[in-house]
Write a protein that holds these residues in place. Structure first.
Motif, PDB file in Angstrom:
ATOM      1  N   MET A  64       5.372  -4.767  11.122  1.00 49.62           N
ATOM      2  CA  MET A  64       4.968  -3.373  10.955  1.00 49.62           C
ATOM      3  C   MET A  64       5.748  -2.512  11.939  1.00 49.62           C
ATOM      4  N   ASN A  65       6.419  -1.518  11.428  1.00 49.48           N
ATOM      5  CA  ASN A  65       7.225  -0.631  12.262  1.00 49.48           C
ATOM      6  C   ASN A  65       6.686   0.789  12.210  1.00 49.48           C
ATOM      7  N   ASN A  66       6.971   1.546  13.266  1.00 50.76           N
ATOM      8  CA  ASN A  66       6.598   2.951  13.334  1.00 50.76           C
ATOM      9  C   ASN A  66       5.111   3.149  13.015  1.00 50.76           C
ATOM     10  N   LEU A  67       4.299   2.441  13.745  1.00 53.66           N
ATOM     11  CA  LEU A  67       2.855   2.502  13.509  1.00 53.66           C
ATOM     12  C   LEU A  67       2.280   3.846  13.935  1.00 53.66           C
ATOM     13  N   THR A  68       1.241   4.267  13.247  1.00 53.99           N
ATOM     14  CA  THR A  68       0.542   5.510  13.573  1.00 53.99           C
ATOM     15  C   THR A  68      -0.872   5.201  14.033  1.00 53.99           C
ATOM     16  N   ARG A  69      -1.482   6.168  14.684  1.00 56.63           N
ATOM     17  CA  ARG A  69      -2.835   5.966  15.203  1.00 56.63           C
ATOM     18  C   ARG A  69      -3.816   5.636  14.078  1.00 56.63           C
ATOM     19  N   GLU A  70      -3.571   6.231  12.899  1.00 57.03           N
ATOM     20  CA  GLU A  70      -4.473   6.029  11.763  1.00 57.03           C
ATOM     21  C   GLU A  70      -4.437   4.598  11.235  1.00 57.03           C
ATOM     22  N   GLU A  71      -3.491   3.808  11.726  1.00 49.40           N
ATOM     23  CA  GLU A  71      -3.391   2.426  11.248  1.00 49.40           C
ATOM     24  C   GLU A  71      -4.137   1.452  12.147  1.00 49.40           C
ATOM     25  N   THR A  72      -4.895   1.969  13.075  1.00 51.85           N
ATOM     26  CA  THR A  72      -5.799   1.136  13.844  1.00 51.85           C
ATOM     27  C   THR A  72      -6.823   0.532  12.897  1.00 51.85           C
ATOM     28  N   ALA A  73      -6.900  -0.810  12.886  1.00 51.91           N
ATOM     29  CA  ALA A  73      -7.766  -1.488  11.938  1.00 51.91           C
ATOM     30  C   ALA A  73      -7.810  -2.981  12.255  1.00 51.91           C
ATOM     31  N   VAL A  74      -8.692  -3.667  11.569  1.00 55.11           N
ATOM     32  CA  VAL A  74      -8.666  -5.134  11.573  1.00 55.11           C
ATOM     33  C   VAL A  74      -7.813  -5.558  10.383  1.00 55.11           C
TER      34      VAL A  74
ATOM     35  N   GLY B 169       0.830  -1.188   0.000  1.00 56.48           N
ATOM     36  CA  GLY B 169       0.000   0.000   0.000  1.00 56.48           C
ATOM     37  C   GLY B 169       0.869   1.244   0.000  1.00 56.48           C
ATOM     38  N   ASP B 170       0.380   2.312  -0.597  1.00 58.04           N
ATOM     39  CA  ASP B 170       1.151   3.549  -0.687  1.00 58.04           C
ATOM     40  C   ASP B 170       1.562   4.077   0.676  1.00 58.04           C
ATOM     41  N   PHE B 171       0.773   3.801   1.677  1.00 57.75           N
ATOM     42  CA  PHE B 171       1.005   4.316   3.021  1.00 57.75           C
ATOM     43  C   PHE B 171       2.168   3.604   3.731  1.00 57.75           C
ATOM     44  N   VAL B 172       2.604   2.481   3.194  1.00 54.06           N
ATOM     45  CA  VAL B 172       3.634   1.687   3.883  1.00 54.06           C
ATOM     46  C   VAL B 172       4.960   2.443   3.938  1.00 54.06           C
ATOM     47  N   LYS B 173       5.382   2.989   2.843  1.00 54.70           N
ATOM     48  CA  LYS B 173       6.589   3.824   2.776  1.00 54.70           C
ATOM     49  C   LYS B 173       7.790   3.157   3.449  1.00 54.70           C
ATOM     50  N   GLY B 174       7.974   1.879   3.164  1.00 55.77           N
ATOM     51  CA  GLY B 174       9.154   1.174   3.643  1.00 55.77           C
ATOM     52  C   GLY B 174       9.113   0.727   5.089  1.00 55.77           C
ATOM     53  N   ARG B 175       8.000   0.929   5.773  1.00 52.55           N
ATOM     54  CA  ARG B 175       7.943   0.598   7.200  1.00 52.55           C
ATOM     55  C   ARG B 175       7.576  -0.858   7.471  1.00 52.55           C
ATOM     56  N   PHE B 176       6.962  -1.524   6.520  1.00 53.09           N
ATOM     57  CA  PHE B 176       6.461  -2.877   6.726  1.00 53.09           C
ATOM     58  C   PHE B 176       7.242  -3.870   5.880  1.00 53.09           C
ATOM     59  N   THR B 177       7.334  -5.099   6.406  1.00 53.18           N
ATOM     60  CA  THR B 177       7.976  -6.194   5.686  1.00 53.18           C
ATOM     61  C   THR B 177       7.036  -7.387   5.686  1.00 53.18           C
ATOM     62  N   ILE B 178       6.909  -8.041   4.547  1.00 52.09           N
ATOM     63  CA  ILE B 178       6.107  -9.261   4.454  1.00 52.09           C
ATOM     64  C   ILE B 178       7.034 -10.415   4.112  1.00 52.09           C
ATOM     65  N   ARG B 179       6.865 -11.499   4.833  1.00 53.68           N
ATOM     66  CA  ARG B 179       7.684 -12.688   4.602  1.00 53.68           C
ATOM     67  C   ARG B 179       6.802 -13.922   4.627  1.00 53.68           C
ATOM     68  N   ARG B 180       7.276 -14.932   3.917  1.00 58.19           N
ATOM     69  CA  ARG B 180       6.480 -16.150   3.800  1.00 58.19           C
ATOM     70  C   ARG B 180       7.383 -17.355   4.014  1.00 58.19           C
ATOM     71  N   ASP B 181       6.882 -18.351   4.729  1.00 63.38           N
ATOM     72  CA  ASP B 181       7.597 -19.605   4.931  1.00 63.38           C
ATOM     73  C   ASP B 181       6.675 -20.740   4.508  1.00 63.38           C
ATOM     74  N   ASN B 182       6.893 -21.260   3.332  1.00 54.57           N
ATOM     75  CA  ASN B 182       6.018 -22.307   2.801  1.00 54.57           C
ATOM     76  C   ASN B 182       6.197 -23.633   3.535  1.00 54.57           C
ATOM     77  N   THR B 183       7.308 -23.818   4.215  1.00 54.86           N
ATOM     78  CA  THR B 183       7.494 -25.052   4.983  1.00 54.86           C
ATOM     79  C   THR B 183       6.629 -25.050   6.239  1.00 54.86           C
ATOM     80  N   LYS B 184       6.315 -23.875   6.722  1.00 58.77           N
ATOM     81  CA  LYS B 184       5.466 -23.744   7.908  1.00 58.77           C
ATOM     82  C   LYS B 184       4.066 -23.239   7.561  1.00 58.77           C
ATOM     83  N   ASN B 185       3.850 -22.933   6.296  1.00 59.91           N
ATOM     84  CA  ASN B 185       2.557 -22.408   5.833  1.00 59.91           C
ATOM     85  C   ASN B 185       2.181 -21.116   6.548  1.00 59.91           C
ATOM     86  N   THR B 186       3.152 -20.244   6.687  1.00 62.49           N
ATOM     87  CA  THR B 186       2.911 -18.977   7.368  1.00 62.49           C
ATOM     88  C   THR B 186       3.306 -17.792   6.489  1.00 62.49           C
ATOM     89  N   VAL B 187       2.640 -16.677   6.727  1.00 61.11           N
ATOM     90  CA  VAL B 187       3.043 -15.407   6.144  1.00 61.11           C
ATOM     91  C   VAL B 187       2.967 -14.371   7.253  1.00 61.11           C
TER      92      VAL B 187
END
Length: 116
Positions: A83-93, A61-79
């Motif tokens: 999230m770093n430097n979170l702001t109040r506006e990022e309160t969400a489900v 998302g445009d709002f990420v601006k390098g603050r978030f990282t996504i990683r995946r491990d297919n051996t564990k079936n996880t993603v």
């Protein structure tokens, strides 16, 4: 079918970090791309980050601006979503998504609340 279970949500202060995890179960061999989305009341769901089957981050998302990282491990079936430097506006489900053949699979979501 594929089931997705998110974890790691909670309450943090602005500027802090949080790591979300999504565990896939069921027919995991059918899963292609995966992603994290978020939604707040009264707003449309928006993409946070997407990752390919092979573990290559594809879109943020445009709002990420390098603050978030996504990683995946297919051996564990996880993603995971770091999230770093979170702001109040990022309160969400925050919800995990998986493309499983022709199916669009979703988890229940995990609440992230950022306080000031």
């Amino acid at each position: 079918q594929v089931q997705l279970a998110e974890s790691g949500g909670g309450l943090v202060q602005a500027g802090e970090s949080l790591k979300l995890s999504c565990l896939a179960s069921g027919k995991t061999w059918t899963i292609g791309g995966m992603a994290w989305y978020r939604q707040t009341p009264g707003k449309e769901r928006e993409l946070v980050a997407r990752i390919t089957r092979g573990g290559v981050p594809r879109e943020f998302g445009d709002f990420v601006k390098g603050r978030f990282t996504i990683r995946r491990d297919n051996t564990k079936n996880t993603v995971d979503l770091q999230m770093n430097n979170l702001t109040r506006e990022e309160t969400a489900v925050y919800s995990c998504n998986a493309q499983a053949q022709e199916l669009d699979c979703w988890g229940q979501g995990t609440q992230v609340t950022v306080s000031t």
